[in-house]
Scaffold this motif. Structure first.
Motif, PDB file in Angstrom:
ATOM      1  N   PHE A  16       0.836  -1.197   0.000  1.00 28.36           N
ATOM      2  CA  PHE A  16       0.000   0.000   0.000  1.00 28.36           C
ATOM      3  C   PHE A  16       0.873   1.250   0.000  1.00 28.36           C
ATOM      4  O   PHE A  16       0.624   2.198  -0.762  1.00 28.36           O
ATOM      5  CB  PHE A  16      -0.923  -0.006   1.225  1.00 28.36           C
ATOM      6  N   GLU A  17       1.915   1.250   0.812  1.00 26.94           N
ATOM      7  CA  GLU A  17       2.825   2.389   0.876  1.00 26.94           C
ATOM      8  C   GLU A  17       3.597   2.557  -0.435  1.00 26.94           C
ATOM      9  O   GLU A  17       3.822   3.672  -0.904  1.00 26.94           O
ATOM     10  CB  GLU A  17       3.799   2.216   2.044  1.00 26.94           C
ATOM     11  N   LEU A  18       4.020   1.455  -1.026  1.00 23.95           N
ATOM     12  CA  LEU A  18       4.872   1.515  -2.214  1.00 23.95           C
ATOM     13  C   LEU A  18       4.113   1.860  -3.486  1.00 23.95           C
ATOM     14  O   LEU A  18       4.630   2.580  -4.349  1.00 23.95           O
ATOM     15  CB  LEU A  18       5.582   0.172  -2.406  1.00 23.95           C
ATOM     16  N   TRP A  19       2.891   1.345  -3.629  1.00 28.77           N
ATOM     17  CA  TRP A  19       2.255   1.355  -4.935  1.00 28.77           C
ATOM     18  C   TRP A  19       1.023   2.234  -5.080  1.00 28.77           C
ATOM     19  O   TRP A  19       0.609   2.525  -6.201  1.00 28.77           O
ATOM     20  CB  TRP A  19       1.880  -0.081  -5.331  1.00 28.77           C
ATOM     21  N   MET A  20       0.437   2.692  -3.974  1.00 26.93           N
ATOM     22  CA  MET A  20      -0.801   3.455  -4.106  1.00 26.93           C
ATOM     23  C   MET A  20      -0.614   4.761  -4.876  1.00 26.93           C
ATOM     24  O   MET A  20      -1.522   5.213  -5.574  1.00 26.93           O
ATOM     25  CB  MET A  20      -1.399   3.740  -2.731  1.00 26.93           C
ATOM     26  N   LYS A  21       0.560   5.360  -4.771  1.00 29.98           N
ATOM     27  CA  LYS A  21       0.785   6.626  -5.468  1.00 29.98           C
ATOM     28  C   LYS A  21       1.760   6.478  -6.632  1.00 29.98           C
ATOM     29  O   LYS A  21       2.261   7.478  -7.162  1.00 29.98           O
ATOM     30  CB  LYS A  21       1.289   7.674  -4.474  1.00 29.98           C
ATOM     31  N   ALA A  22       2.005   5.239  -7.039  1.00 32.41           N
ATOM     32  CA  ALA A  22       2.900   5.006  -8.175  1.00 32.41           C
ATOM     33  C   ALA A  22       2.245   5.499  -9.457  1.00 32.41           C
ATOM     34  O   ALA A  22       1.017   5.470  -9.604  1.00 32.41           O
ATOM     35  CB  ALA A  22       3.225   3.523  -8.297  1.00 32.41           C
ATOM     36  N   THR A  23       3.069   5.952 -10.408  1.00 31.89           N
ATOM     37  CA  THR A  23       2.552   6.433 -11.688  1.00 31.89           C
ATOM     38  C   THR A  23       1.790   5.334 -12.416  1.00 31.89           C
ATOM     39  O   THR A  23       0.727   5.570 -13.000  1.00 31.89           O
ATOM     40  CB  THR A  23       3.704   6.938 -12.569  1.00 31.89           C
ATOM     41  N   ASN A  24       2.331   4.142 -12.410  1.00 30.21           N
ATOM     42  CA  ASN A  24       1.645   3.002 -13.013  1.00 30.21           C
ATOM     43  C   ASN A  24       1.773   1.792 -12.089  1.00 30.21           C
ATOM     44  O   ASN A  24       2.767   1.071 -12.138  1.00 30.21           O
ATOM     45  CB  ASN A  24       2.209   2.669 -14.391  1.00 30.21           C
ATOM     46  N   PRO A  25       0.769   1.578 -11.238  1.00 30.88           N
ATOM     47  CA  PRO A  25       0.836   0.467 -10.281  1.00 30.88           C
ATOM     48  C   PRO A  25       0.309  -0.850 -10.842  1.00 30.88           C
ATOM     49  O   PRO A  25       0.259  -1.847 -10.131  1.00 30.88           O
ATOM     50  CB  PRO A  25      -0.070   0.963  -9.154  1.00 30.88           C
ATOM     51  N   MET A  26      -0.105  -0.845 -12.131  1.00 28.06           N
ATOM     52  CA  MET A  26      -0.685  -2.051 -12.712  1.00 28.06           C
ATOM     53  C   MET A  26       0.407  -2.965 -13.272  1.00 28.06           C
ATOM     54  O   MET A  26       1.369  -2.496 -13.876  1.00 28.06           O
ATOM     55  CB  MET A  26      -1.679  -1.692 -13.815  1.00 28.06           C
ATOM     56  N   HIS A 183      -3.532  -4.704  -9.824  1.00 29.49           N
ATOM     57  CA  HIS A 183      -2.912  -3.593  -9.106  1.00 29.49           C
ATOM     58  C   HIS A 183      -1.947  -4.168  -8.077  1.00 29.49           C
ATOM     59  O   HIS A 183      -2.314  -5.047  -7.296  1.00 29.49           O
ATOM     60  CB  HIS A 183      -3.996  -2.751  -8.423  1.00 29.49           C
ATOM     61  N   HIS A 184      -0.720  -3.644  -8.066  1.00 27.56           N
ATOM     62  CA  HIS A 184       0.317  -4.207  -7.203  1.00 27.56           C
ATOM     63  C   HIS A 184       0.004  -4.042  -5.720  1.00 27.56           C
ATOM     64  O   HIS A 184       0.545  -4.771  -4.881  1.00 27.56           O
ATOM     65  CB  HIS A 184       1.674  -3.557  -7.525  1.00 27.56           C
ATOM     66  N   THR A 185      -0.868  -3.099  -5.373  1.00 27.42           N
ATOM     67  CA  THR A 185      -1.297  -2.991  -3.982  1.00 27.42           C
ATOM     68  C   THR A 185      -2.128  -4.192  -3.582  1.00 27.42           C
ATOM     69  O   THR A 185      -2.027  -4.689  -2.457  1.00 27.42           O
ATOM     70  CB  THR A 185      -2.113  -1.695  -3.768  1.00 27.42           C
ATOM     71  N   GLN A 186      -2.933  -4.681  -4.509  1.00 26.93           N
ATOM     72  CA  GLN A 186      -3.826  -5.793  -4.209  1.00 26.93           C
ATOM     73  C   GLN A 186      -3.072  -7.103  -4.042  1.00 26.93           C
ATOM     74  O   GLN A 186      -3.377  -7.895  -3.147  1.00 26.93           O
ATOM     75  CB  GLN A 186      -4.872  -5.946  -5.318  1.00 26.93           C
ATOM     76  N   MET A 187      -2.103  -7.346  -4.898  1.00 25.59           N
ATOM     77  CA  MET A 187      -1.393  -8.627  -4.847  1.00 25.59           C
ATOM     78  C   MET A 187      -0.015  -8.507  -5.467  1.00 25.59           C
ATOM     79  O   MET A 187       0.284  -7.544  -6.186  1.00 25.59           O
ATOM     80  CB  MET A 187      -2.203  -9.724  -5.539  1.00 25.59           C
TER      81      MET A 187
END
Length: 207
Positions: A16-26, A183-187
């Motif tokens: 969540f910390e790493l990917w929620m604000k990433a430009t492309n988290p997919m 989404h990398h936050t999810q898994m």
């Protein structure tokens, strides 16, 4: 039902910390499935191939707990149920979206799929279960064979998504390349890999 949860109370806190604000988290991964069993069942029982595959997708996802989480806006939401989305050609030759709840019962899924896809085709109105269920998107481009599809990051919808084209005959087997976006936050990749292995196993055992 969906409820907001504290990411720090889950195994996805660091993601969540790493990917929620990433430009492309997919993330998109590719796999070729052996769909021979689905082709045989589709022909023998006069059932739609995509319906059978959608059921297997729901069952495979239900065995991976990360599918019950989803980043929505700036929040992490937890769901009690999973639905599988399918794209429907409506009576006007355009497309609509139809969500089918996965509840583990194949007969119910089959009845719901046939009922609600027909309803959506007739009314030209989407059927949306995203408020109460974590929806897995699907899109089938059956006019041509595809090697893979890379989806877009809308910044709005973070749902996992599967794409596929026309299945291919290889000797006495049938193969279907698919693309799986999440989404990398999810898994993480390991969870995606487990889901895809589950999917192949469910395809092999459905009858």
């Amino acid at each position: 039902m969906a409820r907001e949860i504290n990411p720090n109370d889950t195994t996805r806190a660091m993601a969540f910390e790493l990917w929620m604000k990433a430009t492309n988290p997919m993330v998109t991964v590719f796999k070729t499935l052996d769909v021979t069993n689905l082709i045989k069942m589709s022909r023998k029982k006069n059932m739609k191939f995509n319906m059978l595959l959608d059921y297997c997708i729901g069952k495979a996802a239900a065995g991976v707990k990360e599918f019950y989480l989803l980043p929505v806006g700036d929040k992490l939401m937890q769901y009690d149920t999973i639905a599988v989305n399918t794209i429907v050609m409506n009576k006007n030759g355009e497309v609509n979206s139809c969500d089918i709840l996965y509840a583990g019962d194949f007969r119910k899924f089959y009845r719901d799929y046939m009922k609600y896809t027909a309803q959506v085709a007739k009314t030209c109105q989407d059927r949306d279960l995203s408020v109460e269920s974590m929806v897995i998107g699907t899109s089938a481009i059956v006019e041509t064979e595809l090697d893979g599809v890379v989806g877009m990051n809308s910044g709005i919808f973070h749902n996992p998504f599967l794409f596929w084209g026309k299945y291919r005959k290889k000797w006495f087997r049938y193969e279907l390349p698919i693309s799986f976006q999440f989404h990398h936050t999810q898994m993480d990749g390991a969870h995606a890999g487990r889901f895809l292995e589950n999917l192949q196993n469910e395809i092999n055992r459905i009858k």
